[in-house]
Structures are given as C-alpha cells and as structure tokens.
Write a protein that holds these residues in place. Structure first.
Motif, PDB file in Angstrom:
ATOM      1  N   ASN A 290      19.095   8.229 -30.112  1.00  0.00           N
ATOM      2  CA  ASN A 290      19.699   7.464 -28.753  1.00  0.00           C
ATOM      3  C   ASN A 290      18.854   7.493 -27.605  1.00  0.00           C
ATOM      4  O   ASN A 290      18.845   6.377 -26.788  1.00  0.00           O
ATOM      5  N   GLY A 291      18.645   8.591 -27.205  1.00  0.00           N
ATOM      6  CA  GLY A 291      18.062   9.059 -25.813  1.00  0.00           C
ATOM      7  C   GLY A 291      16.606   8.640 -26.043  1.00  0.00           C
ATOM      8  O   GLY A 291      16.200   7.853 -24.791  1.00  0.00           O
ATOM      9  N   ILE A 292      15.728   8.428 -26.766  1.00  0.00           N
ATOM     10  CA  ILE A 292      14.346   7.818 -26.846  1.00  0.00           C
ATOM     11  C   ILE A 292      14.635   6.357 -27.098  1.00  0.00           C
ATOM     12  O   ILE A 292      13.798   5.663 -26.236  1.00  0.00           O
ATOM     13  N   PHE A 293      15.441   5.819 -27.608  1.00  0.00           N
ATOM     14  CA  PHE A 293      15.791   4.314 -27.657  1.00  0.00           C
ATOM     15  C   PHE A 293      16.044   3.657 -26.100  1.00  0.00           C
ATOM     16  O   PHE A 293      15.377   2.662 -25.744  1.00  0.00           O
ATOM     17  N   ARG A 294      16.511   4.522 -25.398  1.00  0.00           N
ATOM     18  CA  ARG A 294      16.827   4.358 -23.905  1.00  0.00           C
ATOM     19  C   ARG A 294      15.860   4.162 -23.209  1.00  0.00           C
ATOM     20  O   ARG A 294      15.482   3.363 -22.269  1.00  0.00           O
ATOM     21  N   GLU A 295      14.687   4.864 -23.544  1.00  0.00           N
ATOM     22  CA  GLU A 295      13.429   4.893 -22.771  1.00  0.00           C
ATOM     23  C   GLU A 295      12.097   4.037 -23.334  1.00  0.00           C
ATOM     24  O   GLU A 295      11.515   3.899 -22.923  1.00  0.00           O
TER      25      GLU A 295
END
Length: 439
Positions: A290-295
C-alpha cells in the motif's frame, strides 16, 4: 578467473597485465606481515609489520606506507614505503635516514586505506566471473621502486600459504594425487570490494557492477549478507537495480523492498516491467504494498493493479501491457519511428500488433517484415492475419503448449471481443514453469 603457478605466471596472464612484464620481483601480503622491522641494517628492532597503507587513486593500488606494531605497546608507527631498503624472509629493513612517525588510522585521507583490514578474509565481487569470492591473500609486484597490488588470491593455495603449509601441501598433492595445486588469481581491475563500502564508494566506480548482466548481478546480490546487500542496493542506479530485481529470487526481492522507503521503492518499481512489478508487489506484505502504491505514478499504478486482478499463473497475470499496437493504415516508417521513440519503454519490441479503433487485434507484423518491405508500405498490407492468441484465463500449461508448438517469442492475450489486453513473453512463462531456470 586466472590461474597460475605460485612461482611463475602463465603466458596468458603475462600478456593480459602489463605490470607483470615490468616486474623485477613479486610478493604476497602474507609474506610481508608479521615480520620484524629494523630501523636500518643491524639497527634496533622497531616492531613487527602489521599492515600496509595503499592509495586508491591509481588504477592499481600503490603501497605508500608500512604500519608497524610495537611489542607491548598499543601505539603504532609508520614509515613511507619508499624508505624500505630491503625485504628478506624474516625481516624488513628500513633505510638509515627513514622517518618513522606515530600512526593513527583516523589520520588517513579517504583515498588511503589499510589493506589488511580492508580486504584480507573479506568478500569481494569478481566482476569478470560474476560471483562473490573470499580473499585469502594479495599479490604485489615491484614496479619502478613501488609495490603495486595486481592480483587478489581467492584459492586454497593462498589460505595454505598464510597458514605456513603451502610447500608441504603442494608436495603432498603432487606425490599422492599427481596434481599440481594451482593459485586462483583475480586481476584487480575485475575486483569490486564489499567491505568498508562507504569509504570506497568514491574510489572504486560502481560501473564495474552496473556493467554486469542483470542475471549475474542478481546472483551476486543474492549471495551477500544483509549489510553488504543494503550497501550495493544503495549504490546502484534505479534502472540497473530494477533489471537485477527482475532476475532475483522472490524472497530476496521482498527483503530488499521492505528495507527501502516507499518513495525509493516506487521509483525502482517504475523502472520494471509492469508484469514483473505486479509479481513482486503481490509477494509483499499488504502495508508495504500500500505504501508503494501511494508513491507510484497513477498511470503505472493502474497497469499494475489491473495485472494483479488475475491469477499469477494465468495469461492475465503473466502478460505485460508494454507492447506496440498501431493501426493498419500506418506505414513501416511510422512503425520504425515509433520503435525508435518508445523502445526503452516496451517489453515486447519484436512484434508490432495491428489493431482497429476498438483495440481489436487484426494482425501482427514482425521486425523481419518491417525490414524486408518498402518503407511506405501500410502495415495492413504486410501483416499476418492468422494470429495465434491466448485468453486472459488461459493457464500456464496451455501457454506452454502454444509456445512449444509455434515457437513465438510472445503471444498476444485477448478478451472475448478480441481486444488485445497484453502479451505474454516466453521468459515470464519460464519463471512460472521452471523458476530455477528463469531466475
């Protein structure tokens, strides 16, 4: 990898390294350490040799100082290597007017390092053999009064030499097995040290590693411990690291991604093929993903999420969406210009798929077709209309049968309306059916 007898060099090595052609004699580091150091001929003993200081400013490191450990005292001394008058089996003798000064490692400049501390018993990357090796000894040549590091010894013979068993082991191997025990030398210019990495980063260019094939670089990174792996990952540019990640074991991929900040992880993933990125993200913990998708960039993120909707071992999960699709009225010139402009973004460049306004697949044109017709010919006139396709829910085994039967490099994936959704590359299928070969 080079092999040589301890007392002589093979012609191949002599031709390959100009330093050896000029050398008057040679030494191993193990022969220079723990020897008595005399202040002059018949002079008092200053202590024993404990290390060498080398300069990394040259292509091959030059020894610039001898470090001396004094008996019963913690403080060390040093003398310039140019002040060494003689080296024998048991002692190192300095010139009468040699200047001997106190030594502290903190006083070294960034381009000067302690060689024993840096390399001996440490791991290195042999960028010629593309593997991690352990340093057992170091080989030097005398060149115009200087002592120059030219080879790293990673063989058994180097270890035996340090233990004092070399001669006995060589004789025994020859007598009992009729075998000549060889040295295993790696030329210094093929070496990428891993220890004390931060200090060497400016001195030893990472281009040595970045020039490796991604699969070789992946193997090297997989063999490293956590600290070394983190240092390498931090030093490589994003494109090189992304290509290597695509070749790595999924467990190593996950370990690397979890050690990165989401923003940096996203930058690296955006350099990967969407299908490879989807496979990697699918293996990550949900909070990390999820953290990667936000970026991630919105367009790239949507491509990856679309691929994640399919099972990993189905055509929809194996396909890449980075392919070339043009209309039938576009010409060969248009196709070649498109390839020239977008080749770096494409995962499939050996086929151009011809589609209508609804993205329905009409035909396919190979690179050979583009190069064997007049350049202003419309693609619709040269395309092959009998196209072998797969559907998004076709299994890996069904895809394997198609690849085996027709020998294609890529198979287009279509939906129920014959709209092209992506292309399955043979390599992606290999990663699923034979991961020990594909990685």
């Amino acid at each position: 990898m080079c092999e040589a007898q301890s007392a002589q060099y093979s012609p191949a090595i002599q031709r390959g390294n100009p330093l050896l052609n000029l050398a008057k004699d040679h030494y191993y580091l193990s022969e220079l350490l723990e020897r008595k150091v005399l202040s002059s001929e018949n002079g008092p003993i200053l202590g024993v040799s404990s290390d060498l200081v080398v300069s990394l400013e040259e292509t091959n490191p030059h020894v610039i100082a001898l470090v001396i450990r004094r008996k019963w005292r913690k403080r060390k001394l040093s003398a310039a290597w140019e002040d060494v008058a003689r080296i024998s089996q048991k002692e190192i003798v300095l010139k009468r007017d040699a200047e001997v000064i106190p030594f502290t490692e903190a006083g070294l400049s960034p381009s000067r390092v302690l060689l024993r501390n840096l390399l001996l018993d440490k791991q290195i990357v042999d960028v010629d053999g593309a593997k991690v090796e352990r340093v057992n000894d170091l080989h030097f040549v005398r060149l115009n009064g200087s002592l120059v590091l030219d080879f790293v010894d990673v063989g058994l013979r180097g270890m035996l030499r340090r233990l004092g068993f070399e001669d006995a082991a060589v004789r025994f191997a020859k007598w009992f097995f009729d075998y000549d025990l060889k040295d295993r030398f790696i030329p210094w210019h093929f070496v990428q040290p891993l220890a004390d990495f931060d200090r060497l980063r400016l001195q030893i260019p990472q281009s040595k590693l970045q020039a490796l094939h991604p699969a070789d670089l992946a193997d090297i990174i997989e063999d490293m411990d956590v600290r070394e792996r983190a240092a390498i990952v931090d030093s490589l540019n994003q494109e090189v690291l992304a290509e290597a990640l695509e070749e790595m074991d999924p467990k190593v991929q996950v370990a690397i991604m979890r050690g990165l900040e989401p923003e940096k992880a996203a930058d690296i993933i955006e350099e990967m093929s969407p299908d490879e990125a989807a496979d990697l993200i699918a293996d990550l913990p949900q909070d990390t993903a999820n953290g990667i998708f936000r970026e991630l960039a919105p367009e790239y993120s949507s491509k990856v999420k679309e691929l994640l909707e399919h099972e990993e071992d189905e055509a929809g999960g194996l396909m890449t969406t980075q392919f070339m699709a043009l209309s039938p009225d576009q010409t060969i010139v248009d196709a070649l210009n498109y390839i020239r402009q977008h080749a770096n973004e494409m995962d499939v460049i050996y086929y151009v798929y011809v589609v209508n306004d609804q993205s329905q697949l009409l035909g396919v044109v190979s690179i050979r077709d583009l190069l064997s017709h007049e350049i202003f010919t419309p693609l619709g006139q040269i395309m092959t209309t009998r196209v072998i396709t797969a559907h998004v829910d076709d299994s890996a085994n069904e895809l394997a049968n198609l690849f085996a039967k027709y020998g294609f490099r890529g198979i287009p994936v279509v939906d129920e309306e014959n709209r092209i959704q992506g292309v399955v590359r043979f390599k992606a299928l290999l990663d699923i059916l034979a991961p020990h070969l594909g990685k």
